[in-house]
Design an enzyme around this catalytic site. Structure first.
Site, short mmCIF file in Angstrom:
data_model
loop_
_atom_site.label_atom_id
_atom_site.label_comp_id
_atom_site.label_asym_id
_atom_site.label_seq_id
_atom_site.Cartn_x
_atom_site.Cartn_y
_atom_site.Cartn_z
N LYS A 97 38.87 40.52 46.12
CA LYS A 97 39.27 41.17 44.95
C LYS A 97 38.93 40.30 43.53
O LYS A 97 38.74 38.99 43.86
CB LYS A 97 41.07 41.21 44.89
CG LYS A 97 41.80 41.83 44.22
CD LYS A 97 43.24 41.96 44.21
CE LYS A 97 44.26 42.72 43.49
NZ LYS A 97 45.45 42.59 43.72
N SER A 154 48.03 46.87 43.15
CA SER A 154 46.82 46.80 42.20
C SER A 154 45.36 46.54 43.05
O SER A 154 44.65 46.49 42.31
CB SER A 154 47.22 45.30 41.51
OG SER A 154 47.15 44.17 42.26
N SER A 189 50.81 44.93 46.78
CA SER A 189 49.37 45.15 46.10
C SER A 189 48.33 45.13 47.41
O SER A 189 47.29 45.30 46.77
CB SER A 189 49.12 44.51 44.92
OG SER A 189 49.92 44.53 43.93
#
Length: 498
Positions: free
Chosen positions: A79, A154, A178
């Site tokens: 990420k 997210s 997330s």
């Protein structure tokens, strides 16, 4: 494509057997990214040369007969809020556009020690704030299950990359769901470890008492193997636990092979299976619970009254920590700078111009909310009250785990929704995290497993375990995976292809 559908464990076995090289696997992943990323926008940065350099090194050492870590040569993605030395890290924000990380996060150092080629950084909601990956400053990620569907947030980029066979596994960060919520809507497995089990050093902080890095994969066993790689005690992180995760992969294998679940006590959280949940989601959840019961598990209803207030407490504690953590991004200490276009140029006007221009709407909203919650005269009313609810959540979970081995809930109240569908309804957007936030508030491990389909889209089944019992979580999650509809984790590969 058949190679890309292999699990990380299968790829590692093929590598050790000499059936394939790391360069071949890595190039296959990079070619897949090149073919579909323009449409899915799962990656913000692709490190082709860096990944192939690691792959070539692994192949050379294997050919020379050197001892290698068990998963050496299997590609991975991270990420874009996780620092990797010498590569751009943006957190999905214009504020950090062009910033090059000067060091490795501990989890990246662990990946490198395991000799995993890192193919790139995945898209995310700006500074990890969002439930749909629509808040990235560089454009949204598309769910591979449908061109008009959100991939969750997210960490929608990591989930979409894994679901679309761009990479076998990836790293995400989970502050209020997330990793798990994107997993639910993309048909992937997402796990949030016990808080402190995986180091946060080098991960750009959103809410420090809630953030936790974890794995995203296509199987429970792969997720377990990746968490074992990530887990290590880190003196750079004051919240890092002294004990590391071990036996996770063995626990997953045991759970996958289990046919008689007698002795397993499963608690269905009554507050998390009613109003606000789509009928199709509840149907898949209830069918999965009944399948576990049919195999011998004891199922009972468990009440956690504080869960009704957990989402409200989360959306006070998290913004308060956001307002503190993001104060450093002011154009002076960190972040890009914007000079005011009118009036006097002072440090105050420059900071206002910088933060007003570089932060997106959701980031500004949470900073303002958090600053207000911490302000004089409001602290006890809002932030102080939220901390009391957090304590109640922890107590409710302790009481629940005195009765059952694990708790289960739907991971998300809905399947993937369309872009823009909830953009004007912030409450509806925030409520997507209603089932995932309690685990973050309490610091306990939780994971999402694809359980079935509703209207042709994946539904996630959440398993929550006591703190430090990550192995138990993986064992039960593998039991769920063994009985679940496999089509829930088999994304139509033609979606997103050119």
């Amino acid at each position: 494509m058949e190679l890309l559908k292999k699990s990380a464990i299968e790829l590692a076995q093929m590598l050790r057997a000499g059936e394939i090289t790391s360069v071949e696997i890595t190039e296959a992943c990079l070619d897949r990214i090149a073919a579909v990323n323009d449409r899915l926008h799962a990656f913000l940065f692709v490190d082709r040369e860096g990944a192939l350099e690691v792959a070539r090194g692994v192949d050379a050492d294997r050919a020379a007969g050197k001892d290698l870590p068990p998963f050496a040569g299997v590609p991975v993605a991270i990420k874009d809020n996780i620092c990797q030395h010498g590569t751009p890290v943006t957190c999905g924000s214009k504020m950090l556009e062009g910033w090059i990380a000067p060091y490795d996060a501990t989890v990246v150092a662990n990946l490198k020690a395991a000799r995993l080629p890192i193919v790139g950084h995945t898209n995310m909601d700006e500074f990890a704030m969002g439930s749909s990956t629509e808040n990235s400053a560089f454009g949204p990620t598309v769910n591979p299950w449908g061109e008009d569907l959100i991939p969750g947030g997210s960490g929608g980029g990591s989930a979409a990359a894994v679901a679309a066979y761009m990479v076998p596994w990836a790293l995400g960060s989970d502050t209020g769901g997330s990793i798990r919520q994107p997993g639910a809507v993309t048909g992937t497995v997402g796990a949030k470890p016990t808080y402190g089990n995986v180091s946060r050093y080098g991960v750009v902080a959103m809410a420090s008492s809630l953030d936790q890095v974890g794995p995203c994969a296509r199987s429970v066993a792969d997720a377990a193997a990746l968490q074992e790689i990530l887990s290590s005690h880190d003196p750079h992180d004051s919240t890092s636990l002294p004990q590391v995760a071990t036996g996770l992969h063995d626990a997953a294998a045991e759970g996958l092979a289990a046919t008689d679940l007698a002795g397993l006590r499963i608690g269905v959280v009554t507050e998390m299976a009613g109003e606000g949940f789509e009928p199709g989601v509840l149907a898949v959840f209830n069918e999965t619970v009944e399948a576990l019961r049919a195999r011998g598990a004891e199922v009972m209803e468990v009440s956690c009254p504080s869960f009704d207030s957990a989402i409200a407490a989360y959306y006070l504690i998290m913004p308060a920590e956001v307002s503190s953590n993001l104060a450093r991004f002011d154009g002076v200490r960190y972040g890009n700078r914007v000079e005011p276009t009118s009036g006097p140029v002072t440090s105050e006007t420059m900071m206002a111009a910088t933060r007003g221009t570089m932060f997106g709407a959701e980031v500004k909203r949470r900073i303002i909310l958090g600053t207000y919650a911490l302000s004089s005269g409001q602290y006890d009313k809002f932030y102080g009250s939220a901390l009391k609810v957090r304590t109640l959540v922890q107590r409710d979970l302790e009481a629940a785990f005195a009765q059952v081995d694990v708790l289960v809930t739907p991971t998300a109240p809905t399947v993937a929704f369309k872009f823009g569908e909830k953009s004007d309804d912030l409450m509806a957007m925030y409520m997507n995290d209603m089932t995932t936030t309690p685990a973050n508030l309490a610091g306990v491990p939780a994971m999402s497993v694809p359980a079935g389909l509703s209207e042709g889209l994946p539904v996630g089944f959440q398993v929550i375990a006591p703190a430090h019992e990550d192995a138990r979580m993986y064992k039960v999650a593998a039991m769920v995976e063994a009985i679940a509809d496999p089509s829930a984790r088999e994304c139509p590969v033609e979606v997103g292809e050119k």
